[in-house]
Design a protein around this motif. Structure first.
Motif, PDB file in Angstrom:
ATOM      1  N   THR A  50       0.795  -1.235   0.000  1.00 56.39           N
ATOM      2  CA  THR A  50       0.000   0.000   0.000  1.00 56.39           C
ATOM      3  C   THR A  50       0.825   1.283   0.000  1.00 56.39           C
ATOM      4  O   THR A  50       0.291   2.345  -0.317  1.00 56.39           O
ATOM      5  CB  THR A  50      -0.941   0.039   1.225  1.00 56.39           C
ATOM      6  OG1 THR A  50      -0.161  -0.036   2.421  1.00 56.39           O
ATOM      7  CG2 THR A  50      -1.920  -1.130   1.186  1.00 56.39           C
ATOM      8  N   VAL A  86       0.251   6.416  -1.104  1.00 54.31           N
ATOM      9  CA  VAL A  86      -0.510   5.487  -0.277  1.00 54.31           C
ATOM     10  C   VAL A  86      -1.755   5.052  -1.044  1.00 54.31           C
ATOM     11  O   VAL A  86      -2.535   5.895  -1.507  1.00 54.31           O
ATOM     12  CB  VAL A  86      -0.928   6.119   1.059  1.00 54.31           C
ATOM     13  CG1 VAL A  86      -1.721   5.118   1.894  1.00 54.31           C
ATOM     14  CG2 VAL A  86       0.292   6.607   1.838  1.00 54.31           C
ATOM     15  N   LEU A 111      -5.163   4.143  -0.792  1.00 55.59           N
ATOM     16  CA  LEU A 111      -6.231   4.242   0.194  1.00 55.59           C
ATOM     17  C   LEU A 111      -7.303   3.186  -0.030  1.00 55.59           C
ATOM     18  O   LEU A 111      -8.017   2.799   0.904  1.00 55.59           O
ATOM     19  CB  LEU A 111      -6.841   5.644   0.148  1.00 55.59           C
ATOM     20  CG  LEU A 111      -5.845   6.797   0.379  1.00 55.59           C
ATOM     21  CD1 LEU A 111      -6.530   8.143   0.185  1.00 55.59           C
ATOM     22  CD2 LEU A 111      -5.226   6.695   1.757  1.00 55.59           C
ATOM     23  N   SER A 112      -7.446   2.727  -1.270  1.00 54.44           N
ATOM     24  CA  SER A 112      -8.348   1.637  -1.631  1.00 54.44           C
ATOM     25  C   SER A 112      -7.904   1.117  -2.985  1.00 54.44           C
ATOM     26  O   SER A 112      -6.888   1.570  -3.537  1.00 54.44           O
ATOM     27  CB  SER A 112      -9.806   2.126  -1.668  1.00 54.44           C
ATOM     28  OG  SER A 112     -10.014   2.965  -2.797  1.00 54.44           O
ATOM     29  N   VAL A 125      -8.518   4.407  -5.121  1.00 53.31           N
ATOM     30  CA  VAL A 125      -8.100   5.733  -4.667  1.00 53.31           C
ATOM     31  C   VAL A 125      -6.670   5.695  -4.142  1.00 53.31           C
ATOM     32  O   VAL A 125      -6.324   4.835  -3.316  1.00 53.31           O
ATOM     33  CB  VAL A 125      -9.037   6.271  -3.571  1.00 53.31           C
ATOM     34  CG1 VAL A 125      -8.569   7.650  -3.110  1.00 53.31           C
ATOM     35  CG2 VAL A 125     -10.473   6.332  -4.075  1.00 53.31           C
ATOM     36  N   ASN A 126      -5.853   6.628  -4.643  1.00 54.19           N
ATOM     37  CA  ASN A 126      -4.461   6.770  -4.193  1.00 54.19           C
ATOM     38  C   ASN A 126      -4.203   8.193  -3.734  1.00 54.19           C
ATOM     39  O   ASN A 126      -4.647   9.155  -4.377  1.00 54.19           O
ATOM     40  CB  ASN A 126      -3.492   6.425  -5.330  1.00 54.19           C
ATOM     41  CG  ASN A 126      -3.469   4.954  -5.649  1.00 54.19           C
ATOM     42  OD1 ASN A 126      -2.780   4.172  -5.005  1.00 54.19           O
ATOM     43  ND2 ASN A 126      -4.241   4.551  -6.658  1.00 54.19           N
ATOM     44  N   GLY A 127      -3.487   8.336  -2.638  1.00 55.94           N
ATOM     45  CA  GLY A 127      -3.096   9.648  -2.139  1.00 55.94           C
ATOM     46  C   GLY A 127      -1.585   9.777  -2.130  1.00 55.94           C
ATOM     47  O   GLY A 127      -0.861   8.781  -1.982  1.00 55.94           O
ATOM     48  N   VAL A 137      -4.821  13.553  -4.600  1.00 63.45           N
ATOM     49  CA  VAL A 137      -5.604  12.320  -4.585  1.00 63.45           C
ATOM     50  C   VAL A 137      -6.028  11.990  -6.012  1.00 63.45           C
ATOM     51  O   VAL A 137      -6.473  12.876  -6.758  1.00 63.45           O
ATOM     52  CB  VAL A 137      -6.858  12.454  -3.696  1.00 63.45           C
ATOM     53  CG1 VAL A 137      -7.706  11.182  -3.776  1.00 63.45           C
ATOM     54  CG2 VAL A 137      -6.471  12.721  -2.253  1.00 63.45           C
ATOM     55  N   TRP A 175      -8.491   9.233  -8.237  1.00 63.22           N
ATOM     56  CA  TRP A 175      -9.586   8.251  -8.119  1.00 63.22           C
ATOM     57  C   TRP A 175      -9.822   7.632  -9.481  1.00 63.22           C
ATOM     58  O   TRP A 175     -10.233   8.305 -10.423  1.00 63.22           O
ATOM     59  CB  TRP A 175     -10.848   8.939  -7.617  1.00 63.22           C
ATOM     60  CG  TRP A 175     -12.073   8.078  -7.638  1.00 63.22           C
ATOM     61  CD1 TRP A 175     -12.144   6.729  -7.381  1.00 63.22           C
ATOM     62  CD2 TRP A 175     -13.408   8.489  -7.971  1.00 63.22           C
ATOM     63  NE1 TRP A 175     -13.432   6.281  -7.506  1.00 63.22           N
ATOM     64  CE2 TRP A 175     -14.242   7.327  -7.862  1.00 63.22           C
ATOM     65  CE3 TRP A 175     -13.994   9.712  -8.313  1.00 63.22           C
ATOM     66  CZ2 TRP A 175     -15.596   7.379  -8.121  1.00 63.22           C
ATOM     67  CZ3 TRP A 175     -15.353   9.755  -8.564  1.00 63.22           C
ATOM     68  CH2 TRP A 175     -16.138   8.599  -8.459  1.00 63.22           C
TER      69      TRP A 175
END
Length: 263
Positions: free
Chosen positions: A163, A195, A197-198, A201-203, A228, A230
């Protein structure tokens, strides 16, 4: 005959496998990903709107870019071609003492580059690339630079686990002088932490330091960024982000959002 047929099928299957590489947009963020677009695929990545605020003791400058677009074309399994252009920018400068306002709407410059991945073009594990580029002065100031420029980025990424990834983007440029005539040395790097996040979704949290040796004013900029992305679909991403200046030589604030689509 069967062996020849099997060999031919394998040759045709190799590009098909490459086509299935996970989409890796260059947006959003301050840094540059090490991954490349799969051969035969095209990525259109557009900043729908970008607003930057710069303030000093005398003036406030607001810059808005609309439709800033980069086209990435997969040429081989590890090489992509890049074409970029800013179709419109608006700059508003207000004199704090007198209240006078100057406005300018201009076309921006063009960008031509190549990214060659040196290890893991899908960006997984440890990935590294080299990205030389030139900027072509097709626009006008204050949106266009006024002269040609060039540079190179060496993006590197490493997956710390499933992750979290560490991202580096050192860069060196022959940047255009502030007066639009000639070039000077500029260099710096971006350090980022990505990171997941799901699944969609990446941050990314980033820090950038840039030394600009412009003859008119030597300065070191420092920025912090948060963005971010998506993935609405496998080949479609929406993004948003912001950057904040960490010293007086940096823009105070930048906010943006955009879209990336692979074909």
């Amino acid at each position: 005959m069967r062996m020849m047929l099997a060999g031919a099928m394998l040759i045709w299957a190799i590009p098909a496998v490459a086509q299935e590489r996970e989409y890796c947009p260059a947006r959003p963020g301050l840094g540059t990903p090490a991954c490349t677009i799969a051969p035969g695929r095209v990525s259109v990545e557009t900043g729908l709107a970008n607003w930057t605020l710069e303030r000093d003791s005398d003036t406030r400058t607001d810059t808005v870019l609309i439709g800033d677009t980069q086209l990435r074309i997969g040429v081989t399994d590890s090489i992509e071609a890049q074409i970029g252009w800013t179709p419109y920018g608006h700059v508003r400068v207000r004199d704090k003492a007198r209240g006078d306002i100057d406005r300018a709407g201009r076309v921006g410059d063009a960008y031509l580059g190549i990214k060659a991945n040196l290890m893991n073009p899908d960006g997984k594990g440890f990935s590294a690339a080299v990205q030389p580029f030139v900027t072509v002065p097709v626009g006008r100031g204050p949106v266009g630079a006024g002269d040609w420029g060039a540079g190179a980025i060496v993006p590197v990424s490493y997956d710390l686990n499933d992750t979290v990834s560490l991202q580096l983007s050192p860069e060196i440029d022959a940047a255009v002088d502030e007066d639009g005539d000639g070039r000077h040395l500029a260099f710096g790097t971006v350090v980022g932490l990505g990171v997941a996040l799901s699944d969609a979704v990446n941050g990314t949290l980033e820090f950038q330091a840039l030394r600009d040796n412009d003859p008119a004013d030597h300065a070191t900029q420092a920025l912090a960024g948060l963005s971010v992305g998506w993935k609405v679909m496998d080949d479609l991403q929406l993004d948003a982000g912001g950057n904040a200046g960490l010293n007086a030589a940096s823009p105070d604030l930048e906010l943006y959002f955009g879209i990336s689509r692979q074909f």
